[in-house]
Every structure is written in C-alpha cells, then in structure tokens.
Design an enzyme around this catalytic site. Structure first.
Site, PDB file in Angstrom:
ATOM      1  N   CYS A 143       0.837  -1.191   0.000  1.00  0.00           N
ATOM      2  CA  CYS A 143       0.000   0.000   0.000  1.00  0.00           C
ATOM      3  C   CYS A 143       0.873   1.243   0.000  1.00  0.00           C
ATOM      4  O   CYS A 143       2.019   1.212   0.458  1.00  0.00           O
ATOM      5  CB  CYS A 143      -0.906   0.000   1.250  1.00  0.00           C
ATOM      6  SG  CYS A 143      -2.158   1.305   1.252  1.00  0.00           S
ATOM      7  N   CYS A 150     -10.648 -16.573   5.141  1.00  0.00           N
ATOM      8  CA  CYS A 150     -11.359 -15.310   5.303  1.00  0.00           C
ATOM      9  C   CYS A 150     -10.356 -14.175   5.249  1.00  0.00           C
ATOM     10  O   CYS A 150      -9.160 -14.376   5.499  1.00  0.00           O
ATOM     11  CB  CYS A 150     -12.112 -15.308   6.641  1.00  0.00           C
ATOM     12  SG  CYS A 150     -12.818 -13.723   7.143  1.00  0.00           S
ATOM     13  N   ASP A 151     -10.841 -12.985   4.972  1.00  0.00           N
ATOM     14  CA  ASP A 151     -10.005 -11.802   4.912  1.00  0.00           C
ATOM     15  C   ASP A 151      -9.253 -11.565   6.224  1.00  0.00           C
ATOM     16  O   ASP A 151      -8.107 -11.109   6.215  1.00  0.00           O
ATOM     17  CB  ASP A 151     -10.895 -10.590   4.588  1.00  0.00           C
ATOM     18  CG  ASP A 151     -10.116  -9.300   4.460  1.00  0.00           C
ATOM     19  OD1 ASP A 151      -8.950  -9.353   4.042  1.00  0.00           O
ATOM     20  OD2 ASP A 151     -10.685  -8.234   4.755  1.00  0.00           O
ATOM     21  N   CYS A 164     -18.255 -11.175  14.498  1.00  0.00           N
ATOM     22  CA  CYS A 164     -17.149 -11.856  13.819  1.00  0.00           C
ATOM     23  C   CYS A 164     -16.304 -12.667  14.798  1.00  0.00           C
ATOM     24  O   CYS A 164     -15.873 -12.144  15.835  1.00  0.00           O
ATOM     25  CB  CYS A 164     -16.277 -10.831  13.114  1.00  0.00           C
ATOM     26  SG  CYS A 164     -14.941 -11.581  12.148  1.00  0.00           S
TER      27      CYS A 164
END
Length: 424
Positions: free
Chosen positions: A32, A319-320, A374
């Site tokens: 990023c 999962c992310d 979550c």
C-alpha cells in the site's frame, strides 16, 4: 419463534441448485502507498513474504477468473478487488480483468466488479474507466480532516485527507457508483454525528459502511482462535478495554461502549432524517434480520466460510481476517478455487462460528441479530470465565436493544411479523 437452524429451500437457477461463492482478491497483497496505524493487513508483508513480486501474475489472474466463473452457476458473479491498495497495479491490470471476464463468462452470466481503494491515486482516467465498466467503488474515508488524518497517514507520516476527499469529488464528477467505508477507531468512535454528517453532507455518500477497528495486540503474528488463554480477560476487566497498560486490545481499537454509542447516535439521526435516502449497511441489514431472514452481512450471519481471500500468488485463505498460515486452504494453481471454498475443512470453519458460542450468547435475546459477531473479535471471556465472547459485546447489545422497537415498527409496516427473540 423463528428457527435460524431450519434449512431454506435451495435457490434454483436454470433448473439447477444455485452454487455461489465470494472471493476477495488481493492482487497486490498487502502492499500500500499509505501507512495507516490501525491497518490489519500491512503486517502480512512480513508474514506472507516469499521473496517474489507482490503483483499478481497474468497466469494467476487468468486462472482465478476462469475458475471463479466456472465454479458458479448463477446469473451474476461478483469480483471484489482489494489490497493493500489495488490501484497501485495500474489501469492496464484492470483492463485485462475486464477482457478475461468477457472471455470466460457465458452469455447468461453477468460479471460485476467492486474496488476498495484509499482513493489517493484516482484521477479522471481512472474514473472514466470505472464508470464505463460499472465498477462499484468503496472509498476509505474516516471523517473530516482531523479525524481521518489521525490514523490514516502516508509513508512519510503526513495526512491523506486531501487526496481522499478529492477522490470523492472525482467519483461524483464522473457519476461513478461509490460507497464510503469508514473505520470506527478509538478516536472516531467518540465523534459519531461529526463523521456521519460529514460523509452525508460533504462527501455526498449515499451508501455507508462503518467497520469497527478491533484487533488484539498480538494480531500481527498470532492467528484468531490461537490466542493464549491467559491473554483473554473477562468482559468487565479493565484489560478488555483499550487504553489500559495491560489491555488485550491494540491502543487504536474502538472502545466497546463507544462503539455502541456510535451506532446508536447515527441510527437516531438516520431514522429521523435519512430513512429511505441513505443506505447504512448495519441498519438495512437489521431490517432483514428482524424479518427473520439471514443477515446479508457476514459478521451477523449464523455461519461463515463462503467468503474466502485469494492472495497475489494464488494462495487461498479462509477469510479476509484469517490470512495466516493456519488458515491457508491451498493454491489455485494446484486445485480449483471452488474445491477449497466447498471443502469439508472450510465447512467446518464456517460452522465453528455457531458451535463455539459461549452460553452467554446462546441465552441472549439478540442472538438472532448478532450471532456472536465476527469470530476474529472473540478474544475475551464472559463474566463466568467462559472463553469466546466478542470484544464488542457490551456495545452491540445496547445498540440492538435501542433499535429494536424502531426496527419492529418498520417490519410491521412492511407487512411482516418481526422476530423478537431467538435463543438456543
């Protein structure tokens, strides 16, 4: 009483049971151009480093798109592109994406794309492409300058607000569909209406997502559900709140009580002023839940597992928030992605969300709405000492209790009898 465990009739399409899945693609991994303090993904650069390029190769990209389309049989397939910062790959990468989707999608299937971005690299050419190809853009913006820039900094430590706010203007200029994604941190969690009104009035957002920032201090190298028992404080222990020197939570995490207040205050403004005009993902999902339907948001669904992550090198994770070696399912160069999504191992991962609920959750009036939230946030204990309670429990419970009468009225006005309680 609504039974969340009852099996719905399978959805059919073209005479066959529908097979669908969702993969969040990370074609540039964790790379990023920003250095946000609270980012849960930047640390993957060390955890997943193989010494190779972080850019998804043409081979992996084509294999992914082909497998993803062939592994589903519904009228639409949704591609989600995230990072890191996916726009670092440049426009030619995404032009290739569109070409491959057209190459492999049958005539009866529509490919849809969404792109999550910090917006700092968007310009007119990017926006023209996004509009032409009907992308839905998720723009990460946390609020007005002083709130946004507190954690969302560039590599030199400067704020990113000006570039992100300019991106919102470009998206509106080119009529690109976009939603705002705002992280609710320890700082922004204390300024709900300032954040909401800025997004509505200055950014012009019609679709808003508010994501709670929650990570245990050891998240960079310790996978969820692998936390040492001695690091799981009880719900009312000061160590279960950010700011305490021995807190289990990273310092920038939203305080659970602040999070409840944040949602409540925005809800009150939304239902009074903006109902039917502004889409807030939590509030619209609540209507579905009070109607007795499965939440469209994975965090409030009774099971998880259908939303995997594919990394730049073709590796697939459960999962992310579970991109750790312990949750790696395989690689698409070795096996098709649907074989991993629909595998017994991933099925067990999905059902573990329900099976590991502590007794306090099973007895809760709002289990139907929360489902334990979550699992990656379940790192504290109940007052009785049972592990697996969600860090956000106290705030979420107050939020659900607050919206309950309002959502019940909305559901009744729609001609449905609202769910009032589901415990098991």
């Amino acid at each position: 009483m609504h039974n969340q465990n009852s099996k719905p009739t399978p959805k059919m399409f073209r005479g066959k049971p529908v097979v669908r899945m969702h993969a969040m693609a990370k074609p540039i991994g964790p790379v990023c151009n920003l250095d946000c303090d609270y980012c849960y993904y930047l640390s993957k650069e060390e955890l997943l480093s193989t010494g190779s390029s972080w850019r998804m190769s043409d081979e992996v990209l084509e294999r992914f798109i082909q497998q993803y389309i062939e592994g589903q049989n519904y009228k639409e397939v949704i591609f989600s592109w995230q990072g890191g910062e996916p726009t670092l790959l440049g426009l030619d990468f995404f032009r290739k994406v569109i070409e491959l989707e057209k190459k492999y999608a049958p005539p009866w299937m529509r490919c849809e794309n969404d792109l999550q971005t910090n917006g700092t690299l968007l310009d007119d050419e990017w926006c023209e492409f996004l509009k032409e190809n009907d992308f839905l853009v998720g723009l990460s913006i946390d609020g007005p300058r002083e709130l946004h820039d507190h954690y969302r900094k560039d590599k030199s430590g400067g704020g990113s607000f000006d570039k992100v706010f300019n991106a919102s203007k470009l998206l509106r200029k080119h009529s690109v569909k976009f939603a705002t994604l705002s992280c609710v941190s320890r700082i922004t969690g204390q300024h709900p209406l300032e954040v909401y009104r800025f997004l509505r009035d200055d950014v012009g957002s019609k679709r808003m997502q508010f994501i709670p920032i929650v990570e245990p201090k050891i998240f960079r190298d310790t996978a969820p559900q692998y936390w040492p028992d001695h690091l799981m404080p009880e719900m009312n222990d000061p160590r279960a709140r950010p700011g305490h020197p021995e807190s289990v939570a990273a310092d920038w995490c939203v305080d659970p009580e602040d999070y409840g207040d944040f949602l409540i205050k925005i809800f009150d403004e939304w239902i009074t002023v903006d109902l039917g005009r502004i889409y807030v993902h939590f509030f619209d999902a609540a209507v579905e839940q009070w109607m007795g339907r499965i939440s469209p948001l994975c965090v409030f669904g009774p099971i998880c597992g259908k939303g995997v992550v594919i990394e730049h090198d073709g590796d697939v994770y459960a999962c992310d928030h579970y991109v750790y070696p312990e949750y790696r399912l395989g690689n698409i160069l070795d096996a098709p992605i649907d074989s991993m999504v629909l595998s017994k191992r991933q099925e067990q991962f999905g059902y573990a969300k329900d099976l590991t609920l502590p007794g306090q959750c099973r007895r809760c009036k709002y289990l139907f709405a929360c489902a334990g939230e979550c699992p990656k946030n379940r790192f504290i204990r109940t007052p009785e000492g049972e592990p697996g309670l969600n860090y956000l429990c106290s705030g979420l419970k107050r939020y659900f209790a607050h919206i309950d009468p309002y959502i019940q009225r909305i559901v009744r006005d729609m001609g449905y009898e609202p769910v009032e309680e589901v415990t098991r």
